[in-house]
Enzyme design. Structure first.
Site, mmCIF file in Angstrom:
data_model
loop_
_atom_site.group_PDB
_atom_site.id
_atom_site.type_symbol
_atom_site.label_atom_id
_atom_site.label_comp_id
_atom_site.label_asym_id
_atom_site.label_seq_id
_atom_site.Cartn_x
_atom_site.Cartn_y
_atom_site.Cartn_z
ATOM 1 N N TYR A 1 89.655 -46.172 29.517
ATOM 2 C CA TYR A 1 90.377 -45.579 28.398
ATOM 3 C C TYR A 1 91.573 -44.806 28.923
ATOM 4 O O TYR A 1 91.481 -44.116 29.949
ATOM 5 C CB TYR A 1 89.453 -44.647 27.605
ATOM 6 C CG TYR A 1 90.118 -44.000 26.419
ATOM 7 C CD1 TYR A 1 90.540 -44.761 25.343
ATOM 8 C CD2 TYR A 1 90.320 -42.616 26.374
ATOM 9 C CE1 TYR A 1 91.161 -44.174 24.249
ATOM 10 C CE2 TYR A 1 90.926 -42.016 25.279
ATOM 11 C CZ TYR A 1 91.344 -42.798 24.218
ATOM 12 O OH TYR A 1 91.956 -42.214 23.145
ATOM 13 N N ASP B 1 99.018 -31.623 23.946
ATOM 14 C CA ASP B 1 98.823 -32.869 23.195
ATOM 15 C C ASP B 1 99.244 -32.652 21.748
ATOM 16 O O ASP B 1 98.412 -32.567 20.839
ATOM 17 C CB ASP B 1 97.351 -33.290 23.294
ATOM 18 C CG ASP B 1 97.078 -34.603 22.577
ATOM 19 O OD1 ASP B 1 98.027 -35.387 22.386
ATOM 20 O OD2 ASP B 1 95.898 -34.839 22.209
ATOM 21 N N ASP C 1 95.519 -44.898 23.845
ATOM 22 C CA ASP C 1 95.808 -44.020 22.715
ATOM 23 C C ASP C 1 97.290 -44.117 22.394
ATOM 24 O O ASP C 1 98.133 -43.692 23.180
ATOM 25 C CB ASP C 1 95.409 -42.592 23.108
ATOM 26 C CG ASP C 1 95.689 -41.561 22.035
ATOM 27 O OD1 ASP C 1 96.231 -41.911 20.978
ATOM 28 O OD2 ASP C 1 95.349 -40.383 22.275
ATOM 29 N N ASP D 1 98.651 -42.698 19.652
ATOM 30 C CA ASP D 1 98.965 -41.615 18.711
ATOM 31 C C ASP D 1 99.194 -42.178 17.295
ATOM 32 O O ASP D 1 98.392 -42.947 16.802
ATOM 33 C CB ASP D 1 100.161 -40.810 19.203
ATOM 34 C CG ASP D 1 99.807 -39.899 20.371
ATOM 35 O OD1 ASP D 1 98.606 -39.728 20.646
ATOM 36 O OD2 ASP D 1 100.724 -39.363 21.011
ATOM 37 N N HIS E 1 94.844 -47.733 19.836
ATOM 38 C CA HIS E 1 94.453 -47.192 18.535
ATOM 39 C C HIS E 1 95.569 -46.350 17.950
ATOM 40 O O HIS E 1 96.311 -45.660 18.646
ATOM 41 C CB HIS E 1 93.123 -46.427 18.597
ATOM 42 C CG HIS E 1 93.090 -45.198 19.450
ATOM 43 N ND1 HIS E 1 93.670 -44.005 19.078
ATOM 44 C CD2 HIS E 1 92.505 -44.967 20.654
ATOM 45 C CE1 HIS E 1 93.444 -43.094 20.011
ATOM 46 N NE2 HIS E 1 92.747 -43.643 20.989
ATOM 47 N N GLU F 1 96.390 -43.556 14.743
ATOM 48 C CA GLU F 1 95.669 -42.567 13.958
ATOM 49 C C GLU F 1 96.425 -42.235 12.675
ATOM 50 O O GLU F 1 97.602 -42.569 12.524
ATOM 51 C CB GLU F 1 95.433 -41.305 14.779
ATOM 52 C CG GLU F 1 96.697 -40.596 15.210
ATOM 53 C CD GLU F 1 96.442 -39.640 16.362
ATOM 54 O OE1 GLU F 1 96.737 -38.449 16.195
ATOM 55 O OE2 GLU F 1 95.959 -40.090 17.417
ATOM 56 N N CYS G 1 95.889 -32.539 18.963
ATOM 57 C CA CYS G 1 94.569 -32.916 19.447
ATOM 58 C C CYS G 1 93.578 -32.980 18.288
ATOM 59 O O CYS G 1 93.531 -32.075 17.441
ATOM 60 C CB CYS G 1 94.086 -31.911 20.493
ATOM 61 S SG CYS G 1 92.374 -32.166 21.012
ATOM 62 N N ARG H 1 92.151 -45.089 14.029
ATOM 63 C CA ARG H 1 91.487 -43.791 14.140
ATOM 64 C C ARG H 1 91.756 -42.979 12.882
ATOM 65 O O ARG H 1 92.896 -42.910 12.416
ATOM 66 C CB ARG H 1 92.013 -43.051 15.371
ATOM 67 C CG ARG H 1 91.599 -41.576 15.427
ATOM 68 C CD ARG H 1 92.079 -40.917 16.689
ATOM 69 N NE ARG H 1 92.399 -39.507 16.462
ATOM 70 C CZ ARG H 1 92.779 -38.657 17.418
ATOM 71 N NH1 ARG H 1 92.866 -39.066 18.670
ATOM 72 N NH2 ARG H 1 93.076 -37.409 17.116
ATOM 73 N N GLU I 1 87.286 -39.814 14.312
ATOM 74 C CA GLU I 1 87.423 -38.663 15.203
ATOM 75 C C GLU I 1 86.648 -37.468 14.675
ATOM 76 O O GLU I 1 86.512 -37.268 13.468
ATOM 77 C CB GLU I 1 88.906 -38.312 15.352
ATOM 78 C CG GLU I 1 89.198 -37.127 16.263
ATOM 79 C CD GLU I 1 88.771 -37.328 17.699
ATOM 80 O OE1 GLU I 1 87.560 -37.521 17.936
ATOM 81 O OE2 GLU I 1 89.633 -37.273 18.587
ATOM 82 N N ASN J 1 83.818 -40.888 20.262
ATOM 83 C CA ASN J 1 84.571 -40.088 21.232
ATOM 84 C C ASN J 1 83.681 -38.949 21.717
ATOM 85 O O ASN J 1 83.447 -37.987 21.004
ATOM 86 C CB ASN J 1 85.837 -39.534 20.581
ATOM 87 C CG ASN J 1 86.652 -38.689 21.538
ATOM 88 O OD1 ASN J 1 86.399 -38.655 22.741
ATOM 89 N ND2 ASN J 1 87.646 -37.988 21.005
#
Length: 297
Positions: free
Chosen positions: A48, A62, A89, A91, A116, A118, A126, A161, A191, A213
């Site tokens: 990952y 983040d 990731d 974002d 992914h 989101e 985060c 996500r 998440e 996660n």
């Protein structure tokens, strides 16, 4: 040597097969290419690439400060050295739906097996911090729809996500998961699930694979592999674990040097030179072409 033997297409096919295998796929987070090689050596199913880790590696929080170029560059470096599929990731897709579409193709070219997107507002933060917010469901669906339409390799996994559970509750997260699966998402990443009951409800609501996660110090209960398997989870990520372990060890070592003036007391806690050389496969490089260049270990 140099690059991993399997092609990007082969790694994507392996990722698809793993998600449909009925066996939990374990993807520890690699904080650099070397750690990805160690993940592979220890027998895990994938790697990952965490946005939080990449941000931290750049000395940034983040909060959506990293760019597509930075994410793609580090993803390519990691994917190059391992035979394992890599999930990255991405974002919020780095902008509007058209940006999400471009993100898919850039990350395909980087050699990763999946990404992914989101549903947070842009810029994001985060997923285990308070104060985050999500876009309207229709906006998030457009992101997923654009990403799916832009995909050139049908085996490239597009995960959706949702951060809605911590913002509006588990019911909204489940409704969004259904909508994202209908939009073509191959994998759902809910998440900040609090406990097994949340996973159980989401698993019953969608037919596509789901991701857990297991990040430390967050909002989610840390569940073991057997529990996750029993809940029907298909893939688990440990995004920041290796970075946290490495940084704690580095801090301990620096404190020892500052206090004692030497690192001699910590040799047993270090990776030995011979083990590093073995992980890097020095021997293959030294025998690659003796007529061009040779060296001795």
């Amino acid at each position: 040597m140099l690059h991993a033997a399997p092609s990007a297409a082969q790694k994507r096919s392996a990722f698809r097969a793993g998600l449909n295998s009925g066996t939990l796929q374990r993807f520890p987070g690699a904080f650099n290419p070397l750690s990805a090689k160690l993940i592979e050596r220890r027998g895990f199913e994938g790697v990952y690439i965490s946005g939080a880790v990449l941000s931290a590696d750049l000395g940034l929080p983040d909060i959506g400060l990293t760019t597509l170029t930075e994410v793609a560059g580090r993803s390519q470096q990691i994917a190059r050295v391992t035979a394992l599929p890599a999930l990255v990731d991405a974002d919020t897709g780095f902008g509007e739906p058209m940006n999400a579409a471009r993100t898919v193709q850039v990350l395909e070219d980087a050699g990763v097996a999946g990404m992914h997107l989101e549903d947070q507002v842009n810029p994001k933060r985060c997923g285990h911090l308070d104060g985050k917010d999500v876009v309207d469901r229709d906006v998030a669906v457009r992101r997923i729809t654009a990403a799916v339409a832009a995909r050139r390799d049908p085996d490239f996994v597009i995960a959706a996500r949702t951060d809605a559970a911590a913002v509006h509750g588990i019911d909204d997260a489940i409704d969004r998961a259904k909508a994202y699966a209908d939009a073509g998402a191959d994998l759902i990443f809910p998440e900040a699930m609090r406990n097994p009951a949340d996973f159980d409800r989401l698993r019953a609501a969608v037919d596509v694979p789901i991701l857990a996660n297991m990040t430390e110090f967050g909002k989610s209960e840390l569940l073991d592999v057997k529990t996750l398997e029993s809940l029907g989870v298909n893939i688990v990520i440990y995004p920041v674990t290796l970075l946290r372990l490495a940084m704690h060890a580095a801090e301990t070592g620096l404190n020892a040097i500052a206090e004692h003036g030497t690192q001699a007391g910590f040799l047993d806690s270090m990776q030995h030179r011979r083990d590093l050389y073995d992980l890097l496969d020095y021997e293959s490089y030294s025998t690659f072409d003796e007529n061009v260049f040779t060296f001795r270990i």
